[in-house]
Design a protein around this motif. Structure first.
Motif, PDB file in Angstrom:
ATOM      1  N   SER A 126     133.945  81.386  30.016  1.00 43.51           N
ATOM      2  CA  SER A 126     132.702  81.131  29.295  1.00 43.51           C
ATOM      3  C   SER A 126     133.028  80.576  27.916  1.00 43.51           C
ATOM      4  O   SER A 126     134.117  80.818  27.377  1.00 43.51           O
ATOM      5  CB  SER A 126     131.872  82.408  29.180  1.00 43.51           C
ATOM      6  OG  SER A 126     132.575  83.404  28.448  1.00 43.51           O
TER       7      SER A 126
ATOM      8  N   ASN B  44     132.439  81.410  25.009  1.00 42.46           N
ATOM      9  CA  ASN B  44     132.782  82.380  23.973  1.00 42.46           C
ATOM     10  C   ASN B  44     133.940  83.286  24.376  1.00 42.46           C
ATOM     11  O   ASN B  44     134.215  84.279  23.705  1.00 42.46           O
ATOM     12  CB  ASN B  44     131.563  83.245  23.640  1.00 42.46           C
ATOM     13  CG  ASN B  44     131.148  84.126  24.809  1.00 42.46           C
ATOM     14  OD1 ASN B  44     131.483  83.853  25.964  1.00 42.46           O
ATOM     15  ND2 ASN B  44     130.403  85.181  24.527  1.00 42.46           N
ATOM     16  N   SER B  45     134.627  82.961  25.444  1.00 45.01           N
ATOM     17  CA  SER B  45     135.638  83.873  25.968  1.00 45.01           C
ATOM     18  C   SER B  45     136.808  84.049  25.006  1.00 45.01           C
ATOM     19  O   SER B  45     137.263  85.181  24.766  1.00 45.01           O
ATOM     20  CB  SER B  45     136.150  83.380  27.320  1.00 45.01           C
ATOM     21  OG  SER B  45     137.094  84.279  27.861  1.00 45.01           O
TER      22      SER B  45
ATOM     23  N   SER C 122     135.496  85.818  21.662  1.00 43.96           N
ATOM     24  CA  SER C 122     135.122  87.217  21.887  1.00 43.96           C
ATOM     25  C   SER C 122     136.347  88.096  22.084  1.00 43.96           C
ATOM     26  O   SER C 122     136.427  89.215  21.559  1.00 43.96           O
ATOM     27  CB  SER C 122     134.211  87.325  23.111  1.00 43.96           C
ATOM     28  OG  SER C 122     132.979  86.694  22.885  1.00 43.96           O
TER      29      SER C 122
ATOM     30  N   SER D 142     138.081  89.564  29.306  1.00 41.67           N
ATOM     31  CA  SER D 142     136.708  89.190  29.635  1.00 41.67           C
ATOM     32  C   SER D 142     136.400  89.682  31.045  1.00 41.67           C
ATOM     33  O   SER D 142     137.231  89.517  31.951  1.00 41.67           O
ATOM     34  CB  SER D 142     136.537  87.666  29.603  1.00 41.67           C
ATOM     35  OG  SER D 142     136.613  87.154  28.302  1.00 41.67           O
TER      36      SER D 142
ATOM     37  N   LYS E 266     134.586  96.974  33.769  1.00 39.97           N
ATOM     38  CA  LYS E 266     133.936  96.627  32.507  1.00 39.97           C
ATOM     39  C   LYS E 266     134.114  97.777  31.517  1.00 39.97           C
ATOM     40  O   LYS E 266     133.347  97.933  30.585  1.00 39.97           O
ATOM     41  CB  LYS E 266     132.453  96.330  32.739  1.00 39.97           C
ATOM     42  CG  LYS E 266     132.203  95.106  33.606  1.00 39.97           C
ATOM     43  CD  LYS E 266     130.733  94.787  33.771  1.00 39.97           C
ATOM     44  CE  LYS E 266     130.158  94.144  32.528  1.00 39.97           C
ATOM     45  NZ  LYS E 266     128.770  93.677  32.720  1.00 39.97           N
TER      46      LYS E 266
ATOM     47  N   PRO F  80     132.800  92.382  26.193  1.00 45.16           N
ATOM     48  CA  PRO F  80     131.778  92.447  27.248  1.00 45.16           C
ATOM     49  C   PRO F  80     130.797  91.286  27.272  1.00 45.16           C
ATOM     50  O   PRO F  80     130.141  91.062  28.299  1.00 45.16           O
ATOM     51  CB  PRO F  80     131.050  93.765  26.947  1.00 45.16           C
ATOM     52  CG  PRO F  80     131.265  93.994  25.488  1.00 45.16           C
ATOM     53  CD  PRO F  80     132.641  93.469  25.200  1.00 45.16           C
ATOM     54  N   GLN F  81     130.668  90.546  26.180  1.00 49.55           N
ATOM     55  CA  GLN F  81     129.690  89.470  26.147  1.00 49.55           C
ATOM     56  C   GLN F  81     130.246  88.147  26.692  1.00 49.55           C
ATOM     57  O   GLN F  81     129.535  87.137  26.708  1.00 49.55           O
ATOM     58  CB  GLN F  81     129.186  89.257  24.720  1.00 49.55           C
ATOM     59  CG  GLN F  81     128.577  90.508  24.090  1.00 49.55           C
ATOM     60  CD  GLN F  81     127.472  91.115  24.942  1.00 49.55           C
ATOM     61  OE1 GLN F  81     126.624  90.383  25.464  1.00 49.55           O
ATOM     62  NE2 GLN F  81     127.478  92.424  25.090  1.00 49.55           N
ATOM     63  N   SER F  82     131.489  88.147  27.129  1.00 46.03           N
ATOM     64  CA  SER F  82     132.112  86.945  27.677  1.00 46.03           C
ATOM     65  C   SER F  82     132.417  87.157  29.157  1.00 46.03           C
ATOM     66  O   SER F  82     132.238  88.249  29.689  1.00 46.03           O
ATOM     67  CB  SER F  82     133.402  86.626  26.915  1.00 46.03           C
ATOM     68  OG  SER F  82     134.342  87.682  27.070  1.00 46.03           O
ATOM     69  N   HIS F  83     132.890  86.114  29.824  1.00 49.46           N
ATOM     70  CA  HIS F  83     133.285  86.286  31.215  1.00 49.46           C
ATOM     71  C   HIS F  83     134.260  85.189  31.649  1.00 49.46           C
ATOM     72  O   HIS F  83     134.370  84.134  31.022  1.00 49.46           O
ATOM     73  CB  HIS F  83     132.073  86.294  32.156  1.00 49.46           C
ATOM     74  CG  HIS F  83     131.352  84.983  32.243  1.00 49.46           C
ATOM     75  ND1 HIS F  83     130.300  84.662  31.405  1.00 49.46           N
ATOM     76  CD2 HIS F  83     131.532  83.903  33.046  1.00 49.46           C
ATOM     77  CE1 HIS F  83     129.857  83.452  31.692  1.00 49.46           C
ATOM     78  NE2 HIS F  83     130.590  82.959  32.681  1.00 49.46           N
TER      79      HIS F  83
END
Length: 219
Positions: free
Chosen positions: A109, A111-112, A115, A131, A149, A208-211
């Protein structure tokens, strides 16, 4: 280095994070993987593309990106050494504070990187960050979430292998001290490395907000 296959002994420019991508006959998905790095919301990175003797258009595709982007370096001349040996070449070549990995059929992602860097910088006991992973099919369609997670993953949590290589970012100095991946292992060499990184009490922290998109396909 721009636009040319580089000598592994040459040094990259310094950057905050270096991404290492081994390649072998990756023509079908390679462009998507590289573009996911170009789309990152930070710019202080280097990408090392290391080919393992591809016989398709992998090197040609990689060259086209290296010619246009000075922070993308292509290394050729290796022949079926396997991803762990290629990653170790990249680890030794990097001049960065952090090292991340991305396989040539996976994506991250936008932002990976930022983040994961923020997560590791926020905690001196975090030797790495990760991520969460989203499974996708050969066409990039989402299948399901995969893996943990957990906020932090320590040595005891790694009694089971919780990570794919593509989701991890680590402190470069620590992974270099450990000698990178154990190339004597045919399987689980990434799991072995995460265990060695965490055995002294450090842990791997979640961003947690990335993947990461982990592609499932027959190859």
């Amino acid at each position: 280095l721009k636009g040319k296959a580089s000598n592994p002994e040459e040094s990259l420019r310094e950057s905050e994070v270096c991404i290492i991508m081994p390649m072998f006959n990756s023509e079908k998905y390679l462009e998507d993987s590289i573009r996911s790095i170009l789309d990152q919301d930070i710019s202080d990175w280097n990408l090392i593309l290391i080919d393992d003797g591809s016989i398709d258009q992998t090197v040609k595709i990689a060259e086209s990106f290296a010619e246009k982007h000075e922070n993308i370096t292509l290394i050729t001349g290796h022949q079926q050494k396997g991803p762990s040996k290629l990653r170790n070449i990249g680890i030794q070549k990097c001049r960065s504070e952090f090292i991340a990995f991305l396989d040539s059929d996976d994506m991250m992602s936008p932002n990976s990187l930022s983040s994961r860097i923020a997560a590791i910088k926020s905690d001196p006991l975090a030797i790495g960050s990760y991520s969460p992973v989203s499974l996708i099919d050969p066409n990039g369609l989402k299948l399901d979430l995969n893996g943990t997670k957990k906020e932090i993953v320590n040595f005891c949590d790694l009694a089971g292998n919780l990570f794919i290589t593509s989701c991890i970012l680590v402190r470069a100095n620590q992974i270099k001290k450990l000698g990178g991946f154990d190339t004597n292992l045919l399987y689980g060499e990434d799991w072995d490395l995460w265990l060695r990184l965490t055995r002294l009490g450090y842990y791997i922290k979640c961003a947690p907000q990335s993947h990461i998109q982990y592609r499932q396909h027959p190859q």
